[in-house]
Motif scaffolding. Structure first.
Motif, PDB file in Angstrom:
ATOM      1  N   TRP A 324      34.341  15.438  50.067  1.00  0.00           N
ATOM      2  CA  TRP A 324      33.816  14.589  51.163  1.00  0.00           C
ATOM      3  C   TRP A 324      33.887  13.337  50.588  1.00  0.00           C
ATOM      4  N   CYS A 325      33.018  13.001  49.704  1.00  0.00           N
ATOM      5  CA  CYS A 325      32.915  11.492  49.495  1.00  0.00           C
ATOM      6  C   CYS A 325      34.350  10.622  48.986  1.00  0.00           C
ATOM      7  N   ALA A 326      35.288  11.675  48.176  1.00  0.00           N
ATOM      8  CA  ALA A 326      36.583  11.121  48.015  1.00  0.00           C
ATOM      9  C   ALA A 326      37.231  11.082  49.101  1.00  0.00           C
ATOM     10  N   ASP A 327      37.277  11.993  49.960  1.00  0.00           N
ATOM     11  CA  ASP A 327      38.329  11.978  51.121  1.00  0.00           C
ATOM     12  C   ASP A 327      37.724  11.225  52.191  1.00  0.00           C
ATOM     13  N   GLU A 328      36.662  10.865  52.508  1.00  0.00           N
ATOM     14  CA  GLU A 328      36.010  10.440  53.711  1.00  0.00           C
ATOM     15  C   GLU A 328      35.420   8.983  53.370  1.00  0.00           C
ATOM     16  N   GLY A 329      34.986   9.038  51.942  1.00  0.00           N
ATOM     17  CA  GLY A 329      34.290   7.631  51.812  1.00  0.00           C
ATOM     18  C   GLY A 329      34.989   6.826  50.686  1.00  0.00           C
ATOM     19  N   GLY A 330      35.934   6.999  50.083  1.00  0.00           N
ATOM     20  CA  GLY A 330      36.742   6.434  48.955  1.00  0.00           C
ATOM     21  C   GLY A 330      35.880   6.109  47.797  1.00  0.00           C
ATOM     22  N   VAL A 331      34.903   7.194  47.450  1.00  0.00           N
ATOM     23  CA  VAL A 331      33.969   7.220  46.427  1.00  0.00           C
ATOM     24  C   VAL A 331      34.440   8.386  45.496  1.00  0.00           C
ATOM     25  N   THR A 332      34.796   8.428  44.185  1.00  0.00           N
ATOM     26  CA  THR A 332      35.140   9.654  43.380  1.00  0.00           C
ATOM     27  C   THR A 332      33.782   9.711  42.568  1.00  0.00           C
ATOM     28  N   LEU A 333      33.260  11.049  42.674  1.00  0.00           N
ATOM     29  CA  LEU A 333      32.340  11.125  42.022  1.00  0.00           C
ATOM     30  C   LEU A 333      32.734  12.356  40.670  1.00  0.00           C
ATOM     31  N   GLY A 334      31.893  12.431  39.670  1.00  0.00           N
ATOM     32  CA  GLY A 334      32.046  13.251  38.612  1.00  0.00           C
ATOM     33  C   GLY A 334      31.901  14.815  38.977  1.00  0.00           C
ATOM     34  N   ILE A 335      32.880  15.454  38.105  1.00  0.00           N
ATOM     35  CA  ILE A 335      32.688  17.208  38.482  1.00  0.00           C
ATOM     36  C   ILE A 335      31.455  17.646  37.619  1.00  0.00           C
ATOM     37  N   GLY A 336      30.873  18.718  38.017  1.00  0.00           N
ATOM     38  CA  GLY A 336      29.834  19.348  37.376  1.00  0.00           C
ATOM     39  C   GLY A 336      30.620  19.971  36.093  1.00  0.00           C
ATOM     40  N   LEU A 337      30.393  19.334  34.958  1.00  0.00           N
ATOM     41  CA  LEU A 337      30.959  19.646  33.783  1.00  0.00           C
ATOM     42  C   LEU A 337      30.039  20.693  32.789  1.00  0.00           C
ATOM     43  N   GLY A 338      30.483  21.742  32.468  1.00  0.00           N
ATOM     44  CA  GLY A 338      29.764  22.488  31.331  1.00  0.00           C
ATOM     45  C   GLY A 338      28.725  23.040  31.917  1.00  0.00           C
ATOM     46  N   MET A 339      28.354  23.286  33.341  1.00  0.00           N
ATOM     47  CA  MET A 339      27.289  23.730  33.802  1.00  0.00           C
ATOM     48  C   MET A 339      27.688  25.374  34.135  1.00  0.00           C
ATOM     49  N   ASP A 340      26.456  26.080  34.363  1.00  0.00           N
ATOM     50  CA  ASP A 340      26.694  27.601  34.497  1.00  0.00           C
ATOM     51  C   ASP A 340      27.643  27.769  35.891  1.00  0.00           C
ATOM     52  N   VAL A 341      27.319  27.106  37.024  1.00  0.00           N
ATOM     53  CA  VAL A 341      28.197  27.003  38.216  1.00  0.00           C
ATOM     54  C   VAL A 341      28.514  25.718  38.333  1.00  0.00           C
ATOM     55  N   PRO A 342      29.653  25.214  37.790  1.00  0.00           N
ATOM     56  CA  PRO A 342      30.109  23.846  38.065  1.00  0.00           C
ATOM     57  C   PRO A 342      30.200  23.266  39.564  1.00  0.00           C
ATOM     58  N   GLU A 343      30.615  24.172  40.459  1.00  0.00           N
ATOM     59  CA  GLU A 343      30.597  23.856  41.863  1.00  0.00           C
ATOM     60  C   GLU A 343      29.383  23.464  42.455  1.00  0.00           C
ATOM     61  N   ASP A 344      28.287  23.706  41.827  1.00  0.00           N
ATOM     62  CA  ASP A 344      27.129  23.394  42.419  1.00  0.00           C
ATOM     63  C   ASP A 344      26.563  22.203  41.977  1.00  0.00           C
TER      64      ASP A 344
END
Ligand SMILES: *Cc1c(COP(=O)(O)O)cnc(C)c1O
Length: 392
Positions: A324-344
């Motif tokens: 949402w932040c990338a598509d609607e707000g122009g802000v690209t945030l970092g992915i959840g890297l190396g976490m048990d459930v990265p999408e969380d």
């Protein structure tokens, strides 16, 4: 309709935002690499890099990313069968351990999980058990970029000295360099690692090693070091090309010159303070949002990085929010890297060329995303962050 049209903001923990001045410094034709300005410029870079690292040790510059610098650091001190101890506080500690293993080292990982800093007393226990001093180095990560955890490294020097253990203290400062308080000599670090694309605001492609005296002595114990990674010609070049093991990374050097000028103009103390304040703004926002709902800062208070914050949501909401932040707000945030459930999870990079309007803007967009996606949260986080920036 999308509100993303406008100047995009890449708020990931590297590559970080490049200042226009850094970008402009690269807009030039290829320079002469045999004589002239580039040679003088490089001498100045080496000096200024050591000043930022807080050391009198010389800097070796490599055409490499962080992974290359991990390998460079190890290639100069390890022979197959040597042991290393890796206190890990996230994905990057484990990543460096894997490189050591691939180079033939016996690797002992002390895993502190993803929610705590390294514990010097546990490192001490393992070093004390190494009566024959087979451990050649302790590989630490100052800020683990996956978890946002910062570990204090000064205590490890005391541990090593207290035990009379000769292992080298190596510090991966790739995420923290130029963002967080760090002084190599004062901390007694033997080898410091950094890369260009984070706090140094320069495109990915340059890696740096500062090599202390103990580390140089350890290097001389090896019969053979792979020539590209050998730090000796880079820190004591007989000819200019030896700085880089070949052709100089010309335009990166101009970019880095501009970045180091900006660092000198602002002053390191002010830079560290700016990063701390902006980090506090992020935490203040997260604390309010998390008062109702699942959102939490991953790192506990007291060991949070000033350069990157990893945040936890749940139910895949980290990834939905990022989208949402990338598509609607122009802000690209970092992915959840190396976490048990990265999408969380998601991460906010606040390293290098960042100011109040950028961080407050990103937080405002995150708050809009939380609301738009109906992710449970308490409103008002962005306002709390503004108050931190106001010094309240
Ligand atoms: C970014 C980073 C690395 C890896 O750097 P690459 O340039 O992606 O290879 C290693 N360690 C830390 C702490 C980092 O932040």
């Amino acid at each position: 309709m999308s509100l993303a049209h406008g100047r995009p903001y890449l708020a990931i923990p590297g590559p970080s935002v490049m200042p226009d001045r850094v970008i402009r410094a690269m807009m030039r034709p290829a320079p002469n690499i045999y004589e002239g300005d580039l040679l003088d410029l490089t001498g100045g870079l080496v000096r200024d890099l050591s000043a930022v690292a807080g050391t009198t040790a010389p800097a070796a510059i490599y055409i490499a990313n962080g992974h290359g610098i991990w390998e460079a650091a190890l290639a100069n001190i390890l022979a197959p069968g040597d042991r290393v101890l890796v206190p890990a506080t996230g994905r990057f500690g484990h990543g460096w351990a894997e490189v050591a293993r691939a180079l033939g080292a016996e690797v002992e990982v002390l895993d502190f999980g993803g929610r705590a800093p390294l514990d010097p007393t546990r490192v001490e226990r393992d070093l004390a058990a190494d009566a024959h001093h087979r451990i050649r180095a302790v590989l630490t990560v100052h800020v683990d970029t996956a978890t946002g955890i910062r570990s204090e490294l000064g205590a490890l020097r005391e541990v090593l000295d207290g035990l009379g253990h000769p292992a080298l203290l190596m510090a991966d400062c790739i995420a923290s360099f130029g963002c967080e308080t760090f002084q190599m000599d004062r901390l007694g670090v033997d080898v410091t690692l950094a890369a260009s694309q984070k706090g140094l605001m320069t495109p990915p492609g340059l890696g740096f090693l500062w090599v202390g005296e103990r580390a140089e002595a350890a290097r001389s114990r090896l019969d053979r070091v792979s020539p590209y990674w050998d730090w000796t010609p880079r820190i004591r070049p007989q000819g200019f090309y030896q700085h880089f093991g070949g052709t100089a990374p010309t335009h990166h050097l101009y970019a880095l010159r501009a970045a180091l000028d900006m660092i000198a103009e602002e002053g390191l103390a002010a830079i560290w303070q700016r990063h701390e304040t902006l980090a506090r703004a992020v935490w203040a926002a997260a604390e309010i949002w998390g008062a109702d709902g699942a959102l939490r800062v991953n790192a506990p208070e007291g060991c949070r990085s000033h350069a990157v914050t990893a945040l936890r949501l749940g139910g895949g909401d980290g990834e939905r929010l990022r989208r949402w932040c990338a598509d609607e707000g122009g802000v690209t945030l970092g992915i959840g890297l190396g976490m048990d459930v990265p999408e969380d999870h998601f991460r906010i990079g606040h390293m290098g060329h960042v100011n109040a309007h950028m961080v407050l803007g990103a937080l405002g967009v995150i708050e809009a995303g939380l609301a738009a996606l109906r992710i449970p949260h308490r409103p008002g986080g962005a306002m709390a962050a503004a108050r931190v920036c106001a010094g309240l």
